[in-house]
Design a protein around this motif. Structure first.
Motif, PDB file in Angstrom:
ATOM      1  N   UNK A  26      36.845  13.870 -35.742  1.00  0.00           N
ATOM      2  CA  UNK A  26      37.909  13.431 -34.845  1.00  0.00           C
ATOM      3  C   UNK A  26      38.940  12.566 -35.559  1.00  0.00           C
ATOM      4  N   UNK A  27      38.674  12.254 -36.827  1.00  0.00           N
ATOM      5  CA  UNK A  27      39.597  11.382 -37.555  1.00  0.00           C
ATOM      6  C   UNK A  27      40.806  12.176 -38.022  1.00  0.00           C
ATOM      7  N   UNK A  28      41.967  11.553 -38.017  1.00  0.00           N
ATOM      8  CA  UNK A  28      43.178  12.184 -38.508  1.00  0.00           C
ATOM      9  C   UNK A  28      43.604  11.450 -39.770  1.00  0.00           C
ATOM     10  N   UNK A  29      43.652  12.165 -40.880  1.00  0.00           N
ATOM     11  CA  UNK A  29      43.999  11.567 -42.156  1.00  0.00           C
ATOM     12  C   UNK A  29      45.515  11.548 -42.297  1.00  0.00           C
ATOM     13  N   UNK A  30      46.114  10.442 -42.722  1.00  0.00           N
ATOM     14  CA  UNK A  30      47.562  10.390 -42.901  1.00  0.00           C
ATOM     15  C   UNK A  30      48.049  11.496 -43.820  1.00  0.00           C
ATOM     16  N   UNK A  31      49.300  11.957 -43.581  1.00  0.00           N
ATOM     17  CA  UNK A  31      49.839  13.067 -44.344  1.00  0.00           C
ATOM     18  C   UNK A  31      49.826  12.806 -45.844  1.00  0.00           C
ATOM     19  N   UNK A  32      50.047  11.548 -46.252  1.00  0.00           N
ATOM     20  CA  UNK A  32      50.103  11.275 -47.680  1.00  0.00           C
ATOM     21  C   UNK A  32      48.760  11.502 -48.356  1.00  0.00           C
ATOM     22  N   UNK A  33      47.682  11.530 -47.570  1.00  0.00           N
ATOM     23  CA  UNK A  33      46.353  11.753 -48.135  1.00  0.00           C
ATOM     24  C   UNK A  33      46.020  13.236 -48.203  1.00  0.00           C
ATOM     25  N   UNK A  34      46.821  14.100 -47.589  1.00  0.00           N
ATOM     26  CA  UNK A  34      46.578  15.531 -47.637  1.00  0.00           C
ATOM     27  C   UNK A  34      47.908  16.247 -47.842  1.00  0.00           C
ATOM     28  N   UNK A  35      48.409  16.271 -49.076  1.00  0.00           N
ATOM     29  CA  UNK A  35      49.698  16.872 -49.361  1.00  0.00           C
ATOM     30  C   UNK A  35      49.749  18.344 -48.997  1.00  0.00           C
ATOM     31  N   UNK A  36      50.951  18.850 -48.864  1.00  0.00           N
ATOM     32  CA  UNK A  36      51.156  20.228 -48.408  1.00  0.00           C
ATOM     33  C   UNK A  36      50.449  21.239 -49.306  1.00  0.00           C
ATOM     34  N   UNK A  42      43.588  24.889 -49.136  1.00  0.00           N
ATOM     35  CA  UNK A  42      42.402  24.890 -48.273  1.00  0.00           C
ATOM     36  C   UNK A  42      42.536  25.955 -47.191  1.00  0.00           C
ATOM     37  N   UNK A  43      43.710  26.096 -46.616  1.00  0.00           N
ATOM     38  CA  UNK A  43      43.942  27.112 -45.578  1.00  0.00           C
ATOM     39  C   UNK A  43      43.712  28.519 -46.116  1.00  0.00           C
ATOM     40  N   UNK A  44      44.213  28.780 -47.316  1.00  0.00           N
ATOM     41  CA  UNK A  44      44.036  30.100 -47.913  1.00  0.00           C
ATOM     42  C   UNK A  44      42.573  30.386 -48.215  1.00  0.00           C
ATOM     43  N   UNK A  45      41.850  29.361 -48.650  1.00  0.00           N
ATOM     44  CA  UNK A  45      40.436  29.581 -48.945  1.00  0.00           C
ATOM     45  C   UNK A  45      39.631  29.828 -47.673  1.00  0.00           C
ATOM     46  N   UNK A  46      40.017  29.146 -46.593  1.00  0.00           N
ATOM     47  CA  UNK A  46      39.306  29.401 -45.340  1.00  0.00           C
ATOM     48  C   UNK A  46      39.585  30.820 -44.857  1.00  0.00           C
ATOM     49  N   UNK A  47      40.843  31.249 -44.952  1.00  0.00           N
ATOM     50  CA  UNK A  47      41.201  32.608 -44.538  1.00  0.00           C
ATOM     51  C   UNK A  47      40.446  33.647 -45.368  1.00  0.00           C
ATOM     52  N   UNK A  48      40.205  33.340 -46.643  1.00  0.00           N
ATOM     53  CA  UNK A  48      39.527  34.284 -47.536  1.00  0.00           C
ATOM     54  C   UNK A  48      38.048  34.460 -47.194  1.00  0.00           C
ATOM     55  N   UNK A  49      37.480  33.557 -46.405  1.00  0.00           N
ATOM     56  CA  UNK A  49      36.059  33.674 -46.052  1.00  0.00           C
ATOM     57  C   UNK A  49      35.776  34.914 -45.208  1.00  0.00           C
ATOM     58  N   UNK A  50      36.822  35.521 -44.648  1.00  0.00           N
ATOM     59  CA  UNK A  50      36.604  36.716 -43.825  1.00  0.00           C
ATOM     60  C   UNK A  50      36.305  37.944 -44.672  1.00  0.00           C
ATOM     61  N   UNK A  51      36.593  37.869 -45.974  1.00  0.00           N
ATOM     62  CA  UNK A  51      36.341  39.011 -46.840  1.00  0.00           C
ATOM     63  C   UNK A  51      34.846  39.187 -47.072  1.00  0.00           C
ATOM     64  N   UNK A  52      34.451  40.431 -47.235  1.00  0.00           N
ATOM     65  CA  UNK A  52      33.041  40.762 -47.410  1.00  0.00           C
ATOM     66  C   UNK A  52      32.445  40.015 -48.599  1.00  0.00           C
ATOM     67  N   UNK A  67      40.995  17.403 -38.696  1.00  0.00           N
ATOM     68  CA  UNK A  67      41.398  17.298 -40.093  1.00  0.00           C
ATOM     69  C   UNK A  67      41.068  18.591 -40.828  1.00  0.00           C
ATOM     70  N   UNK A  68      42.094  19.263 -41.337  1.00  0.00           N
ATOM     71  CA  UNK A  68      41.899  20.518 -42.051  1.00  0.00           C
ATOM     72  C   UNK A  68      41.068  20.332 -43.315  1.00  0.00           C
TER      73      UNK A  68
END
Length: 238
Positions: A26-36, A42-52, A67-68
């Motif tokens: 439930x914690x939200x990390x400030x943007x400066x702690x998670x740069x774009x 991380x988003x791309x790696x999560x999306x890649x988990x759908x591959x066989x 928190x992503x």
């Protein structure tokens, strides 16, 4: 030009230990702690988990709602000393991922040589002695987590890598270790461990995004009917 590497094999005395204060879901990390760039990686790696073959069988993973950079997971162990264990764990990505590896922390209490009994930290070093950000990915980490519960990996674990020294006695007396691993498995299946969000093992670790809900018999029957599943008693093996 060679990719930079992170040495995970240094002794506990010479390297900083991961903090047990892992952000709650439930914690939200400030943007400066998670740069774009980190969030994108991380988003791309999560999306890649759908591959066989990327997400190991018996493992379910989801980013936390707040928190992503925090992923919650459940691992259903199907064989070996820990068969039938239901283990909740968490991956926490550093702000400069993938330059540094994620921290893996088990929220379910489990008796294992690579898992700290104090805070559930899981040691990546036996598989990722050097972390190579251009080569190693999260699905590699997930597969190592699964492999670490199998006999061949347990046989190869070195005492220097053990965060739970007591569990290392596996190499001295297998029967004693097997009994403790089985006890750990049974505790992980208990109603309190699965359904109680205030279970002692969760102290200081925040809530988990994947929740188990106990169903009454009629609710289970209705769900089976809705999904077209047979009751175990009705299944016949030719």
């Amino acid at each position: 030009m060679a990719s930079p590497t992170i040495d995970l094999s240094a002794s506990a005395k010479s390297r900083p230990r991961p903090s047990s204060r892992v952000p709650s879901s439930n914690a939200v990390i400030p943007d400066q702690a998670s740069p774009a760039l980190t969030r994108t990686a991380v988003s791309l790696e999560y999306a890649a988990l759908r591959y066989s073959g990327h997400c190991p069988l018996g493992m379910y993973v989801t980013p936390s709602t707040g928190d992503l950079l925090v992923w919650d997971a459940v691992f259903f162990v199907h064989q070996g000393y820990y068969a039938d264990s239901i283990l909740k764990f968490r991956l926490t990505f550093p702000p400069n991922y993938p330059e540094r590896p994620p921290i893996v922390q088990f929220l379910t209490d489990v008796f294992h040589p690579l898992i700290s009994q104090q805070d559930g930290t899981f040691n990546l070093a036996p598989r990722f002695r050097l972390w190579r950000p251009k080569e190693h990915q999260i699905f590699d980490v997930l597969h190592w987590v699964k492999a670490a519960f199998k006999k061949h990996a347990l046989d190869d674990i070195k005492e220097a890598d053990c965060l739970n020294k007591e569990a290392y006695r596996y190499h001295d007396t297998t029967s004693s270790f097997a009994a403790l691993a089985t006890q750990s498995s049974m505790l992980s299946q208990s109603a309190s461990a699965l359904f109680d969000r205030d279970h002692p093992s969760m102290a200081g670790k925040g809530s988990h995004s994947i929740h188990f809900r106990e169903l009454k018999s009629e609710q289970l029957d209705n769900l089976r009917a809705k999904l077209g599943l047979q009751d175990w008693g009705e299944i016949t093996i030719p």
